[in-house]
Design a protein around this motif. Structure first.
Motif, short mmCIF file in Angstrom:
data_model
loop_
_atom_site.label_atom_id
_atom_site.label_comp_id
_atom_site.label_asym_id
_atom_site.label_seq_id
_atom_site.Cartn_x
_atom_site.Cartn_y
_atom_site.Cartn_z
N GLU A 156 0.81 -1.21 0.00
CA GLU A 156 0.00 0.00 0.00
C GLU A 156 0.85 1.27 0.00
OE1 GLU A 156 -3.64 0.14 2.43
OE2 GLU A 156 -3.03 -1.82 3.23
N ARG B 244 -14.65 4.25 0.96
CA ARG B 244 -15.90 4.35 1.72
C ARG B 244 -16.17 5.79 2.14
NH1 ARG B 244 -17.03 -0.75 3.89
NH2 ARG B 244 -16.20 -2.34 2.47
N ALA C 197 -13.16 -0.26 -1.63
CA ALA C 197 -12.34 0.13 -0.48
C ALA C 197 -12.44 1.63 -0.20
CB ALA C 197 -10.88 -0.25 -0.72
N GLY D 101 -6.97 6.77 6.47
CA GLY D 101 -7.93 6.70 5.38
C GLY D 101 -8.10 7.96 4.57
N GLY E 132 -4.54 6.18 -3.03
CA GLY E 132 -5.95 5.87 -3.25
C GLY E 132 -6.78 7.05 -3.71
N LEU F 267 -10.62 5.86 3.08
CA LEU F 267 -10.04 4.78 2.29
C LEU F 267 -9.70 3.59 3.20
CD1 LEU F 267 -7.51 6.84 0.10
CD2 LEU F 267 -9.82 6.10 -0.52
N ARG F 268 -10.24 2.42 2.85
CA ARG F 268 -9.86 1.22 3.59
C ARG F 268 -8.48 0.72 3.15
NH1 ARG F 268 -14.28 -1.52 5.90
NH2 ARG F 268 -15.71 0.07 6.69
N LYS F 269 -8.07 1.13 1.96
CA LYS F 269 -6.77 0.78 1.43
C LYS F 269 -6.14 2.03 0.81
CE LYS F 269 -6.97 -3.69 2.21
NZ LYS F 269 -6.02 -4.39 3.14
N TYR G 20 -6.56 -3.30 -5.92
CA TYR G 20 -7.56 -3.13 -4.87
C TYR G 20 -8.87 -2.62 -5.49
CZ TYR G 20 -3.90 -3.66 -1.35
OH TYR G 20 -2.89 -4.15 -0.56
N SER G 21 -9.99 -3.15 -5.02
CA SER G 21 -11.29 -2.77 -5.55
C SER G 21 -11.69 -1.37 -5.08
CB SER G 21 -12.35 -3.77 -5.08
OG SER G 21 -13.66 -3.30 -5.39
#
Length: 309
Positions: A32, A136, A134, A297, A118, A140-142, A130-131
């Motif tokens: 990441e 939200r 992620a 995030g 991201g 960012l979850r990733k 990563y989809s």
């Protein structure tokens, strides 16, 4: 710099294809941090040997300065406690008094800031596969800015405007790989893995006199220069305009440089720099220091980079 790569020339009216280069999987499927991985203990120690005078040059704009270029709403800064509170009767035990304040701002647009990996994507997929789910409403979850490294590395100023002897490049001027190489050759500089490359367009100088023009077509890099930088394995690309890349975009594209450098290569973009003082020093190489706020995030972070000469 030896990349084994020859810039491609697009035919007139041809929509440039996205470069066939990616850093996906380079540091593992769960990575990441992207191009931040280029910064290693070895490269850091090498960068620490660069300063010659110890002079420190600020590269960021002053948050809240009305003379600082911006996009969108300016930061909101107000006091929570000030001298007026004590004059109105607030307690000051043993004479102790203190001031406190609050600031509210967007992480992009209004200040010198670093984009998280991201921040942008296409095809419903972010860097490394990563989809997009992620991303939200809670953040960012990733690939959030909290995954970015502290940048302690060699900085390289590519002063395209200075090389051409102009206050600023023309609106809509696309800086090419050939432009970058020409300036590097003159300065005797070769790009190295992990470098933070800062590109001076001079566009910041348009703000004071032509605010409307500032937000129109602007000089910056296109895909040609982006691939040149990506293949040099730089960690970060920054500029003194509002988005690093040239406007207008190439026909049939939207933010192509952001898509390629961030989504495909996981190279960090640093926007709204002030490179005027650094340009005046004539230094092309220096110790670059910058660390984003570790906001879990977040899609970006205000940042205050410096060059140590």
């Amino acid at each position: 710099m030896s990349t084994g790569w020859t810039p491609r020339a697009a035919a007139d009216g041809e929509t440039p294809a996205r470069p066939e280069f990616t850093n996906w999987g380079r540091w593992g499927d769960a990575d990441e941090s992207g191009a931040g991985n280029h910064i290693t203990p070895t490269s850091i120690l090498a960068a620490l040997r660069l300063p010659q005078t110890g002079e420190v040059v600020a590269l960021s704009q002053v948050i809240g300065d009305r003379h600082a270029p911006r996009n969108g709403a300016p930061p909101q800064h107000f006091m929570l406690n000030d001298a007026g509170d004590y004059l109105a009767g607030a307690k000051a035990p043993q004479g102790f008094q203190a001031a406190a304040d609050h600031i509210s701002m967007a992480t992009h647009g209004a200040v010198t800031h670093l984009d998280a990996i991201g921040h942008v994507w296409y095809g419903d997929t972010l860097y490394n596969g990563y989809s997009h789910v992620a991303v939200r409403s809670s953040g960012l979850r990733k690939l959030g800015i909290d995954k970015a490294p502290a940048f302690l590395t060699r900085g390289v100023l590519i002063d395209v405007a200075g090389h051409r002897g102009v206050d600023h490049l023309d609106p809509g001027y696309e800086i090419t790989a050939a432009d970058l190489q020409e300036v590097l050759d003159v300065s005797g500089t070769t790009l190295e893995r992990g470098d933070a490359v800062l590109i001076r367009t001079g566009w910041i100088n348009v703000w004071e006199s032509e605010e409307i023009a500032y937000h129109g077509d602007r000089p910056g890099i296109g895909l040609d220069a982006s691939e040149f930088l990506a293949r040099a394995d730089v960690s970060l690309v920054g500029a003194d305009n509002s988005g690093v890349e040239v406007l207008p975009w190439a026909p049939g594209t939207v933010c192509p440089v952001h898509q390629f450098l961030i989504r495909d290569c996981a190279i960090y973009l640093l926007e709204f720099l002030d490179l005027e003082e650094l340009s005046a020093t004539g230094r092309a190489e220096f110790l670059f220091i910058a660390s984003p706020l570790r906001i879990r995030g977040a899609t970006g972070s205000p940042i205050a980079p410096v060059a140590v000469l």
